[in-house]
Each structure stands twice: as C-alpha cells, then as structure tokens.
Design a protein around this motif. Structure first.
Motif, short mmCIF file in Angstrom:
data_model
loop_
_atom_site.label_atom_id
_atom_site.label_comp_id
_atom_site.label_asym_id
_atom_site.label_seq_id
_atom_site.Cartn_x
_atom_site.Cartn_y
_atom_site.Cartn_z
N LEU A 153 -3.58 -8.72 -14.33
CA LEU A 153 -4.54 -9.40 -15.20
C LEU A 153 -5.39 -8.39 -15.97
CD1 LEU A 153 -5.84 -12.37 -12.98
CD2 LEU A 153 -4.18 -12.43 -14.86
N ALA A 156 -3.43 -7.14 -18.84
CA ALA A 156 -3.37 -8.12 -19.92
C ALA A 156 -4.67 -8.15 -20.71
CB ALA A 156 -3.06 -9.50 -19.34
N ARG A 157 -5.80 -8.12 -20.02
CA ARG A 157 -7.10 -8.15 -20.71
C ARG A 157 -7.27 -6.93 -21.60
NH1 ARG A 157 -8.94 -9.42 -15.22
NH2 ARG A 157 -9.14 -11.69 -15.02
N ALA A 163 -1.93 -13.14 -21.87
CA ALA A 163 -1.23 -12.51 -20.75
C ALA A 163 0.21 -13.01 -20.67
CB ALA A 163 -1.96 -12.81 -19.45
N ASN A 190 3.03 -7.92 -19.25
CA ASN A 190 1.99 -7.04 -18.70
C ASN A 190 2.32 -6.54 -17.30
OD1 ASN A 190 0.19 -9.56 -20.16
ND2 ASN A 190 0.03 -7.49 -20.98
N LEU A 237 -4.11 -18.95 -16.62
CA LEU A 237 -2.72 -18.76 -17.02
C LEU A 237 -1.92 -20.02 -16.73
CD1 LEU A 237 -3.87 -15.80 -16.59
CD2 LEU A 237 -1.50 -15.12 -16.17
N PRO A 259 -1.58 -17.89 -22.41
CA PRO A 259 -1.46 -16.95 -21.29
C PRO A 259 -0.47 -17.53 -20.28
CG PRO A 259 -3.76 -17.25 -21.88
CD PRO A 259 -2.99 -18.28 -22.65
#
Length: 317
Positions: A153, A156-157, A163, A190, A237, A259
């Motif tokens: 995560l 992804a951020r 994501a 990711n 997500l 996401p």
C-alpha cells in the motif's frame, strides 16, 4: 478368579515374595521406562509422512548451499539478474566454457559490484545446480527478503496512482510465481501478495522465471490471505478474483480504473471458498470454445494487460 484363590498353597505367605515390593514398578534394573510422547508422523522413521518430508527437504537442498543461498542457473537468467541489480553473493563460471557476450557481461557486472567470481569444473557446477541447464554459468543469490503487506500500500501511495496489487491463492508452482511477478512488473502493479501457507516461494526457479523483476517489485507474505484481503478492502481497494464462472467477463471490468487487488487462484482448483467470498466481484476471461482454462500466470497477464489498457484509456496512468 484366577490368582485370587484362598486355598492353601495358592498364594505366597506375606513377606515371602522374591520380586519387587509394591510401588517399585518392577525390579529396579528391569523397570519399564516410558518412551515419552509419540513423535509426530513426519519424525517417525519409515512413516509415509517422514519420507515425504525428507523428499521435500532433499528437493529444497538441491539448489541451495549450506548458507541457504539459491543458485540461479543459465546464461540469460544470470545476466538478467545482474542487470536488474538483484542481490547476489557469487558467480560460478565453468572452466573452459565458450564465452559469449552474456558470459562476458555477467563477469563484468559481477566484478563491478564486488561479487566473487569463482571458476569451477563443469562436473562441480552440475552438482551445485543439481543437474540444471546452467550453460556454464550460475549465480548465487541470498534468501529472498519478503515485504510486509502494508508495504504494498505504501508503494502504491508513493506513485500517486490507483493501487494495483496481485494476490495469489494456492499457486504452488514457482515458475508460475516468477511469471506472475514478471507480468505484474510489466503492467505497473505495486507488488505481489502471497499466503504464508500452500504457496510457492521465491526459489531459484522463481528468480529465473521472473527474469530479475523480483528485485524491483515488492513481494509480501500474508499470514492469513482472506484477512489481508479484507484489510485491503477497508483501505479502499476493490477485490476482484479470477474465476471461470465469474460474475462478469473481463470486457466488463469497469473496476479496472479503481484501486484494485487482482486475486489469481490455482490452475486446477481456482479460488478457495473464503477468498472468493472476500472478493467484491469475480471475473472470467472469454475464450474460444473447447479451451477449458489458462495457466495461472497467463491468466494473470491477460487481466493485468486489460487493467493497464483501461487505465491508459482513462488517463489514469
């Protein structure tokens, strides 16, 4: 009752018994000693579980040295790993092999990174790689360092984009794992999430199939895959599982721009029941008649390519 007769001569006189007294447990030197608790099946010599565990350990040791390092064999896999800056501790080169550009580049890259270059005989390299097709070249890599699911995560951020995580449910073939990692890296994922149990790990075979991309893409392990998927859902997500009897076809996957977690099951069994229940939707891949299913890594690549296409079309990547 036998042994309880009160007739004369049927019982010894008190104090005349030559054996052990009450409470001694038998003659001291002949006393029975407990053997302790029954060993587990895999620890009992001759038991089928013991033979199975020994076979697994033997296979695992074939491509490992005493320090737990893996040996990746073959000219293409070795040079690709070195190009990707994958961690490595030693490069084995068979004496007298015909060197080509891949061998020369591998030796140069290893030397530039301070990796030991060791010349060994071909029979010795055959032994070290358990008879794999090494082409005179093998790279020793340390045990893989897995990430935490939350790291996926965070990755992804850091991109600022929706994501995209790939989760594997019961994929036990390391070649499939390596191929999924390669597809995930190619289509902008990711990271890859593995369950702690009933899953392939990052062995030399997986390293080889991933072509070094495992050094660039985080691979995390979840103690409980279902629980982790629910945690991802709580983080915003959407969870989409690949299933032959999905609730929608891939062409209808509007969730691609959200996401997303794409869950891939095993080729034969598919998604487990609890994992399927944790999915917001299941998607099937439309195929020509007469084809039953796709290999798990191929199916993952098809879905990831469609997700990447939809995101490009929506201007999200």
């Amino acid at each position: 009752m036998a042994g309880n007769s009160q007739r004369k001569g049927a019982m010894r006189k008190p104090g005349s018994k030559k054996g052990a007294v009450v409470g001694s447990g038998g003659q001291r030197r002949r006393a029975l000693e407990g053997k302790g608790p029954t060993p587990k099946a895999e620890n009992r010599p001759g038991h089928v579980a013991n033979r199975r565990a020994a076979a697994i350990a033997k296979r695992a040791a074939k491509t490992q040295d005493k320090g737990g390092n893996e040996l990746v064999a073959g000219r293409n896999p070795v040079v690709e790993l070195l190009r990707s800056q994958a961690p490595a501790t030693g490069l084995y080169v068979a004496i007298g092999i015909e060197a080509d550009d891949r061998v020369a580049e591998s030796v140069r890259l290893a030397a530039d990174r301070g990796i030991s270059v060791l010349e060994v005989s071909r029979p010795e390299l055959d032994r070290l790689t358990a008879g794999a097709m090494h082409q005179g070249l093998a790279l020793q890599v340390p045990p893989f360092e897995y990430s935490h699911p939350e790291d996926l995560l965070d990755a992804a951020r850091a991109t600022g984009e929706p994501a995209l995580i790939v989760a594997l449910d019961g994929v036990t073939d390391p070649r499939n794992l390596g191929a999924v990692i390669r597809s995930a890296a190619a289509f902008g994922a990711n990271g890859v999430l593995l369950p702690q149990r009933r899953s392939a790990g990052m062995t030399a075979v997986a390293w080889r199939t991933s072509a070094g991309t495992a050094a660039k893409l985080p691979v995390a392990v979840a103690v409980n895959l279902t629980r982790q998927l629910r945690a991802f859902a709580e983080a915003g997500l959407m969870i989409v599982g690949l299933d032959a009897d999905g609730t929608m076809e891939l062409d209808e996957l509007e969730l691609a721009t959200s996401p997303l977690v794409v869950v891939v099951g095993s080729e034969g069994r598919g998604l487990t029941r609890l994992v399927r229940e944790a999915c917001d939707a299941t998607v099937s891949i439309p195929m020509a008649a007469g084809v039953e299913s796709l290999n798990a890594s191929v199916a993952a690549g098809v879905v990831l390519a469609e997700v990447a296409r939809r995101r490009r079309a929506a201007g999200r990547i």
